[in-house]
Design a protein around this motif. Sequence first.
Motif, PDB file in Angstrom:
ATOM      1  N   THR A  16      79.964  59.288  16.556  1.00  0.00           N
ATOM      2  CA  THR A  16      79.061  59.196  17.704  1.00  0.00           C
ATOM      3  C   THR A  16      78.937  60.553  18.392  1.00  0.00           C
ATOM      4  O   THR A  16      79.744  61.460  18.166  1.00  0.00           O
ATOM      5  CB  THR A  16      79.574  58.167  18.717  1.00  0.00           C
ATOM      6  OG1 THR A  16      80.867  58.585  19.194  1.00  0.00           O
ATOM      7  CG2 THR A  16      79.682  56.786  18.081  1.00  0.00           C
ATOM      8  N   ALA A  17      77.949  60.659  19.249  1.00  0.00           N
ATOM      9  CA  ALA A  17      77.678  61.919  19.933  1.00  0.00           C
ATOM     10  C   ALA A  17      78.863  62.375  20.772  1.00  0.00           C
ATOM     11  O   ALA A  17      79.159  63.571  20.858  1.00  0.00           O
ATOM     12  CB  ALA A  17      76.429  61.768  20.806  1.00  0.00           C
ATOM     13  N   ARG A  18      79.549  61.435  21.397  1.00  0.00           N
ATOM     14  CA  ARG A  18      80.652  61.833  22.291  1.00  0.00           C
ATOM     15  C   ARG A  18      81.819  62.444  21.532  1.00  0.00           C
ATOM     16  O   ARG A  18      82.656  63.135  22.114  1.00  0.00           O
ATOM     17  CB  ARG A  18      81.122  60.643  23.125  1.00  0.00           C
ATOM     18  CG  ARG A  18      81.827  59.557  22.348  1.00  0.00           C
ATOM     19  CD  ARG A  18      82.408  58.502  23.280  1.00  0.00           C
ATOM     20  NE  ARG A  18      83.111  57.459  22.564  1.00  0.00           N
ATOM     21  CZ  ARG A  18      82.551  56.363  22.084  1.00  0.00           C
ATOM     22  NH1 ARG A  18      81.240  56.184  22.233  1.00  0.00           N
ATOM     23  NH2 ARG A  18      83.262  55.450  21.438  1.00  0.00           N
ATOM     24  N   GLN A  19      81.863  62.214  20.230  1.00  0.00           N
ATOM     25  CA  GLN A  19      82.954  62.776  19.442  1.00  0.00           C
ATOM     26  C   GLN A  19      82.780  64.263  19.169  1.00  0.00           C
ATOM     27  O   GLN A  19      83.732  64.927  18.764  1.00  0.00           O
ATOM     28  CB  GLN A  19      83.101  62.009  18.120  1.00  0.00           C
ATOM     29  CG  GLN A  19      83.619  60.589  18.292  1.00  0.00           C
ATOM     30  CD  GLN A  19      83.668  59.837  16.982  1.00  0.00           C
ATOM     31  OE1 GLN A  19      82.699  59.237  16.559  1.00  0.00           O
ATOM     32  NE2 GLN A  19      84.826  59.876  16.331  1.00  0.00           N
ATOM     33  N   LYS A  38      70.416  55.745  16.311  1.00  0.00           N
ATOM     34  CA  LYS A  38      70.359  56.469  17.569  1.00  0.00           C
ATOM     35  C   LYS A  38      71.762  56.576  18.154  1.00  0.00           C
ATOM     36  O   LYS A  38      72.396  55.581  18.467  1.00  0.00           O
ATOM     37  CB  LYS A  38      69.430  55.767  18.553  1.00  0.00           C
ATOM     38  CG  LYS A  38      69.200  56.556  19.832  1.00  0.00           C
ATOM     39  CD  LYS A  38      68.194  55.868  20.729  1.00  0.00           C
ATOM     40  CE  LYS A  38      67.949  56.690  21.993  1.00  0.00           C
ATOM     41  NZ  LYS A  38      66.964  56.028  22.883  1.00  0.00           N
ATOM     42  N   GLY A  39      72.267  57.805  18.244  1.00  0.00           N
ATOM     43  CA  GLY A  39      73.599  58.031  18.785  1.00  0.00           C
ATOM     44  C   GLY A  39      74.696  58.077  17.750  1.00  0.00           C
ATOM     45  O   GLY A  39      75.862  58.287  18.090  1.00  0.00           O
ATOM     46  N   VAL A  40      74.347  57.895  16.474  1.00  0.00           N
ATOM     47  CA  VAL A  40      75.340  57.946  15.392  1.00  0.00           C
ATOM     48  C   VAL A  40      74.863  58.956  14.355  1.00  0.00           C
ATOM     49  O   VAL A  40      73.704  58.931  13.939  1.00  0.00           O
ATOM     50  CB  VAL A  40      75.546  56.576  14.727  1.00  0.00           C
ATOM     51  CG1 VAL A  40      76.576  56.672  13.612  1.00  0.00           C
ATOM     52  CG2 VAL A  40      75.982  55.549  15.764  1.00  0.00           C
ATOM     53  N   TYR A  41      75.788  59.819  13.907  1.00  0.00           N
ATOM     54  CA  TYR A  41      75.422  60.930  13.032  1.00  0.00           C
ATOM     55  C   TYR A  41      76.371  60.998  11.837  1.00  0.00           C
ATOM     56  O   TYR A  41      77.451  60.401  11.839  1.00  0.00           O
ATOM     57  CB  TYR A  41      75.467  62.244  13.819  1.00  0.00           C
ATOM     58  CG  TYR A  41      74.608  62.202  15.059  1.00  0.00           C
ATOM     59  CD1 TYR A  41      73.280  62.593  15.029  1.00  0.00           C
ATOM     60  CD2 TYR A  41      75.141  61.726  16.273  1.00  0.00           C
ATOM     61  CE1 TYR A  41      72.487  62.528  16.158  1.00  0.00           C
ATOM     62  CE2 TYR A  41      74.348  61.652  17.407  1.00  0.00           C
ATOM     63  CZ  TYR A  41      73.021  62.054  17.338  1.00  0.00           C
ATOM     64  OH  TYR A  41      72.229  61.968  18.467  1.00  0.00           O
ATOM     65  N   ALA A  56      77.812  52.818  10.310  1.00  0.00           N
ATOM     66  CA  ALA A  56      77.179  53.325  11.529  1.00  0.00           C
ATOM     67  C   ALA A  56      76.952  52.203  12.516  1.00  0.00           C
ATOM     68  O   ALA A  56      77.142  52.369  13.733  1.00  0.00           O
ATOM     69  CB  ALA A  56      75.858  54.006  11.173  1.00  0.00           C
ATOM     70  N   LEU A  59      79.837  51.219  14.923  1.00  0.00           N
ATOM     71  CA  LEU A  59      80.177  52.136  16.014  1.00  0.00           C
ATOM     72  C   LEU A  59      79.446  51.809  17.306  1.00  0.00           C
ATOM     73  O   LEU A  59      79.791  52.339  18.360  1.00  0.00           O
ATOM     74  CB  LEU A  59      79.873  53.576  15.607  1.00  0.00           C
ATOM     75  CG  LEU A  59      80.662  54.135  14.428  1.00  0.00           C
ATOM     76  CD1 LEU A  59      80.211  55.557  14.111  1.00  0.00           C
ATOM     77  CD2 LEU A  59      82.163  54.100  14.703  1.00  0.00           C
ATOM     78  N   LEU A  60      78.443  50.937  17.239  1.00  0.00           N
ATOM     79  CA  LEU A  60      77.594  50.683  18.405  1.00  0.00           C
ATOM     80  C   LEU A  60      77.660  49.255  18.918  1.00  0.00           C
ATOM     81  O   LEU A  60      77.044  48.944  19.946  1.00  0.00           O
ATOM     82  CB  LEU A  60      76.137  51.016  18.069  1.00  0.00           C
ATOM     83  CG  LEU A  60      75.829  52.455  17.652  1.00  0.00           C
ATOM     84  CD1 LEU A  60      74.367  52.584  17.258  1.00  0.00           C
ATOM     85  CD2 LEU A  60      76.153  53.428  18.782  1.00  0.00           C
TER      86      LEU A  60
END
Length: 287
Positions: A16-19, A38-41, A56, A59-60
């Motif tokens: 995730t983006a926060r990581q 959206k928000g997972v990469y 993915a 994670l949400l």
Amino acid sequence: MLPYEAPLYFCGIPFTARQVGSKLRWLLGAGEIRAVLKGVYVDVRVPDSPELRASAFTLLVPPDAIACGRTAAWIHGIETTALGPSEQVNLQWTRDSDDTVEVAGVRVTSPVSTTVELAMQLPRPFALSAVDAMLRAGKADRWAVRAASTAYEGRPGIFQARQILYYADRRAESPGESWLRLRLLDAGFGRLNLQTRVRGPEREYRIDLAYPEPLEDGRRLGLEYDSDKWHSRPREEARDERRRNELAALGWHIISVRRTDLWGRYPALELAVGSYLSQQPRLPRRW
């Protein structure tokens, strides 16, 4: 971009983006990671797969979430182009579904249930392209889906679903072909043949959609959806023109249709087809 031998970011596991915090924009700009949801990469070197998509998703959502609707279709392997206008799939999940399967340890509504949901919930063009894609991928059988749809009687969208399931055809090879077919059906031109084979003196041609009955001039009418991805370069356009000329010599009128022809409001496509078939199209369009 990093050399291929460099270690995969997060060992190739979605994150995730926060990581990654403030480094996210730099990584995206450098082309080293890409969005899965959206928000997972994930690292760009990791190939797409149902397993990656399922990871993915986890994670949400809560641990007991069941992927459904567009998200379920996406996890089953359907491309987002068939599911809607956005390049990223909408996150849809539920805790209430008895007809589920597991994909990489993630609970997902079964392909049959997912197909019925898509036919009920999506706007008509995308409902047809999504159902066609599920059938083409071998994820669901048309007759099994029709049988399963009877359990949804009385629910919102079931009238649309019955029509979409009647029109659905696994031979459609792209969303554009599905959208084009729906426009012609809505105009009242009747059912078409898909992937019609035409034998020439040196090769065999395949026409996306065709009306095989001879027209007043003795020729037949075919329509082909030419996507921007494969039909926009000068060399590709020259190849397409040469192919249309070869089919004309074999007794075919070919109408080439682009994405902009499908989604505009002006009924030029219906009027053109109607002039060949000597029929007045049913207007206005329903989408």
